[in-house]
Scaffold this motif. Structure first.
Motif, PDB file in Angstrom:
ATOM      1  N   ILE A 142      43.897  32.799  36.909  1.00  0.00           N
ATOM      2  CA  ILE A 142      44.892  33.424  36.036  1.00  0.00           C
ATOM      3  C   ILE A 142      44.392  33.473  34.604  1.00  0.00           C
ATOM      4  CG2 ILE A 142      47.222  33.187  35.068  1.00  0.00           C
ATOM      5  CD1 ILE A 142      48.008  31.857  37.712  1.00  0.00           C
ATOM      6  N   ARG A 143      43.751  32.410  34.154  1.00  0.00           N
ATOM      7  CA  ARG A 143      43.315  32.324  32.766  1.00  0.00           C
ATOM      8  C   ARG A 143      42.298  31.201  32.648  1.00  0.00           C
ATOM      9  NH1 ARG A 143      46.443  33.601  27.997  1.00  0.00           N
ATOM     10  NH2 ARG A 143      48.204  33.933  29.345  1.00  0.00           N
ATOM     11  N   THR A 144      41.365  31.332  31.735  1.00  0.00           N
ATOM     12  CA  THR A 144      40.429  30.269  31.419  1.00  0.00           C
ATOM     13  C   THR A 144      40.839  29.695  30.071  1.00  0.00           C
ATOM     14  OG1 THR A 144      38.656  31.370  32.611  1.00  0.00           O
ATOM     15  CG2 THR A 144      38.005  29.712  30.986  1.00  0.00           C
ATOM     16  N   MET A 145      40.983  28.377  30.037  1.00  0.00           N
ATOM     17  CA  MET A 145      41.381  27.729  28.782  1.00  0.00           C
ATOM     18  C   MET A 145      40.251  26.802  28.350  1.00  0.00           C
ATOM     19  SD  MET A 145      45.468  27.255  29.344  1.00  0.00           S
ATOM     20  CE  MET A 145      45.447  26.130  30.690  1.00  0.00           C
ATOM     21  N   GLU A 146      39.993  26.810  27.059  1.00  0.00           N
ATOM     22  CA  GLU A 146      38.918  26.009  26.503  1.00  0.00           C
ATOM     23  C   GLU A 146      39.501  24.990  25.536  1.00  0.00           C
ATOM     24  OE1 GLU A 146      36.618  29.143  24.677  1.00  0.00           O
ATOM     25  OE2 GLU A 146      35.249  29.150  26.375  1.00  0.00           O
ATOM     26  N   GLY A 147      38.857  23.833  25.425  1.00  0.00           N
ATOM     27  CA  GLY A 147      39.317  22.859  24.456  1.00  0.00           C
ATOM     28  C   GLY A 147      38.671  21.500  24.613  1.00  0.00           C
ATOM     29  N   HIS A 148      38.363  21.097  25.829  1.00  0.00           N
ATOM     30  CA  HIS A 148      37.704  19.814  26.037  1.00  0.00           C
ATOM     31  C   HIS A 148      36.199  19.961  25.838  1.00  0.00           C
ATOM     32  CE1 HIS A 148      41.158  17.565  27.466  1.00  0.00           C
ATOM     33  NE2 HIS A 148      41.459  18.515  28.347  1.00  0.00           N
ATOM     34  N   GLY A 167      43.255  15.637  31.284  1.00  0.00           N
ATOM     35  CA  GLY A 167      42.490  14.502  30.793  1.00  0.00           C
ATOM     36  C   GLY A 167      41.016  14.763  31.017  1.00  0.00           C
ATOM     37  N   SER A 168      40.195  14.342  30.061  1.00  0.00           N
ATOM     38  CA  SER A 168      38.788  14.706  30.089  1.00  0.00           C
ATOM     39  C   SER A 168      37.877  13.511  29.856  1.00  0.00           C
ATOM     40  CB  SER A 168      38.532  15.762  29.005  1.00  0.00           C
ATOM     41  OG  SER A 168      37.153  15.989  28.816  1.00  0.00           O
ATOM     42  N   ASN A 169      36.600  13.681  30.252  1.00  0.00           N
ATOM     43  CA  ASN A 169      35.563  12.694  29.953  1.00  0.00           C
ATOM     44  C   ASN A 169      35.344  12.535  28.459  1.00  0.00           C
ATOM     45  OD1 ASN A 169      35.031  12.225  32.650  1.00  0.00           O
ATOM     46  ND2 ASN A 169      33.352  13.700  32.752  1.00  0.00           N
ATOM     47  N   ASP A 170      35.826  13.491  27.668  1.00  0.00           N
ATOM     48  CA  ASP A 170      35.662  13.381  26.214  1.00  0.00           C
ATOM     49  C   ASP A 170      36.700  12.438  25.600  1.00  0.00           C
ATOM     50  OD1 ASP A 170      38.027  14.868  26.099  1.00  0.00           O
ATOM     51  OD2 ASP A 170      37.081  16.667  25.310  1.00  0.00           O
ATOM     52  N   GLN A 171      37.438  11.729  26.465  1.00  0.00           N
ATOM     53  CA  GLN A 171      38.423  10.726  26.045  1.00  0.00           C
ATOM     54  C   GLN A 171      39.639  11.332  25.339  1.00  0.00           C
ATOM     55  OE1 GLN A 171      37.853   7.461  27.069  1.00  0.00           O
ATOM     56  NE2 GLN A 171      36.148   8.468  28.072  1.00  0.00           N
ATOM     57  N   THR A 172      39.981  12.575  25.702  1.00  0.00           N
ATOM     58  CA  THR A 172      41.154  13.217  25.112  1.00  0.00           C
ATOM     59  C   THR A 172      42.098  13.702  26.198  1.00  0.00           C
ATOM     60  OG1 THR A 172      40.174  15.449  25.073  1.00  0.00           O
ATOM     61  CG2 THR A 172      39.822  14.060  23.113  1.00  0.00           C
ATOM     62  N   LEU A 173      43.358  13.825  25.795  1.00  0.00           N
ATOM     63  CA  LEU A 173      44.376  14.496  26.583  1.00  0.00           C
ATOM     64  C   LEU A 173      44.748  15.761  25.835  1.00  0.00           C
ATOM     65  CD1 LEU A 173      46.819  11.567  27.495  1.00  0.00           C
ATOM     66  CD2 LEU A 173      45.246  12.739  29.037  1.00  0.00           C
ATOM     67  N   LYS A 174      44.956  16.844  26.545  1.00  0.00           N
ATOM     68  CA  LYS A 174      45.381  18.110  25.926  1.00  0.00           C
ATOM     69  C   LYS A 174      46.667  18.546  26.605  1.00  0.00           C
ATOM     70  CE  LYS A 174      41.483  19.215  23.589  1.00  0.00           C
ATOM     71  NZ  LYS A 174      41.413  19.339  22.180  1.00  0.00           N
ATOM     72  N   VAL A 175      47.615  19.001  25.796  1.00  0.00           N
ATOM     73  CA  VAL A 175      48.838  19.607  26.309  1.00  0.00           C
ATOM     74  C   VAL A 175      48.687  21.108  26.146  1.00  0.00           C
ATOM     75  CG1 VAL A 175      51.348  19.754  26.083  1.00  0.00           C
ATOM     76  CG2 VAL A 175      50.183  17.573  25.653  1.00  0.00           C
ATOM     77  N   TRP A 176      48.888  21.854  27.249  1.00  0.00           N
ATOM     78  CA  TRP A 176      48.661  23.296  27.271  1.00  0.00           C
ATOM     79  C   TRP A 176      49.963  24.044  27.507  1.00  0.00           C
ATOM     80  CZ3 TRP A 176      43.703  24.528  26.256  1.00  0.00           C
ATOM     81  CH2 TRP A 176      42.725  23.565  26.529  1.00  0.00           C
ATOM     82  N   ASP A 177      50.155  25.124  26.788  1.00  0.00           N
ATOM     83  CA  ASP A 177      51.224  26.065  27.074  1.00  0.00           C
ATOM     84  C   ASP A 177      50.633  27.061  28.060  1.00  0.00           C
ATOM     85  OD1 ASP A 177      52.758  28.517  27.020  1.00  0.00           O
ATOM     86  OD2 ASP A 177      53.728  27.802  25.191  1.00  0.00           O
ATOM     87  N   LEU A 178      51.068  27.010  29.321  1.00  0.00           N
ATOM     88  CA  LEU A 178      50.432  27.825  30.363  1.00  0.00           C
ATOM     89  C   LEU A 178      50.699  29.305  30.209  1.00  0.00           C
ATOM     90  CD1 LEU A 178      50.943  25.519  33.449  1.00  0.00           C
ATOM     91  CD2 LEU A 178      48.903  25.801  32.035  1.00  0.00           C
ATOM     92  N   LYS A 179      51.830  29.683  29.634  1.00  0.00           N
ATOM     93  CA  LYS A 179      52.105  31.105  29.441  1.00  0.00           C
ATOM     94  C   LYS A 179      51.197  31.697  28.369  1.00  0.00           C
ATOM     95  CE  LYS A 179      55.596  34.496  28.691  1.00  0.00           C
ATOM     96  NZ  LYS A 179      56.597  35.086  29.468  1.00  0.00           N
TER      97      LYS A 179
END
Length: 182
Positions: A142-148, A167-179
């Motif tokens: 549906i979509r590719t999201m970048e950030g980690h 959650g990522s190996n970069d030790q961060t959590l990201k909250v995404w708006d899927l729409k």
């Protein structure tokens, strides 16, 4: 140059920005399906809106479709959505992205006309694929999201389906708006 582009060039920058933002909603609200569909298949309008506003407002315009709208608008919206992570950073790649994602559907007359419009009116240098090479809008993606900056280990989606947390190996959590994809 399309009728829309001719008129757009006659406006002040403020009027141009306003027109790009509200014209699709006005046409949909007035029930003018013909002009609405024409606008959302006009490459020059689409490129101008991407340049001025980014991909998300253009994607949202397609949500204003009237009942019974042809599937071609859904395919075009899907192509924009799949390309949004690229064209948000590089709007000049819109012609290549749209053409590459819609090429498998060139047997649909609206898509064929749109692809001809892209070929005839794209004013920037672009790569015109000869064969389908990008994921088309009917895939499961549906979509590719970048950030980690590291690999993603887990994803949880809220019950409404509107937000996700990764959650990522970069030790961060990201909250995404899927729409919106952000």
């Amino acid at each position: 140059m399309s009728e829309f582009s001719d008129r757009l060039q006659q406006l002040s920058p403020e009027q141009r920005a306003y027109s790009l933002q509200v014209l699709p909603a006005h046409l949909a609200g007035a029930g003018d399906q013909g002009r609405f569909e024409h606008l959302l298949t006009d490459f020059e309008f689409m490129q101008a809106k991407l340049d001025a506003c980014g991909p998300e407002p253009l994607i949202a315009d397609y949500d204003l479709r009237l009942p019974g709208d042809p599937g071609a608008l859904e395919l075009i919206q899907g192509a924009i959505r799949l390309s949004s992570y690229v064209i948000a950073k590089h709007p000049e790649q819109f012609a290549s992205q749209a053409f590459g994602r819609l090429l498998p559907y060139r047997s649909i007359s609206t898509i064929a006309t749109f692809l001809e419009d892209v070929t005839a009116t794209a004013r920037r240098v672009w790569l015109k694929p000869l064969r389908p090479a990008l994921s088309p809008p009917t895939t499961d993606l549906i979509r590719t999201m970048e950030g980690h900056s590291g690999g993603v280990n887990c994803v949880a989606i809220d019950p409404s389906g509107n937000r996700a947390v990764s959650g990522s190996n970069d030790q961060t959590l990201k909250v995404w708006d899927l729409k919106l994809g952000i």
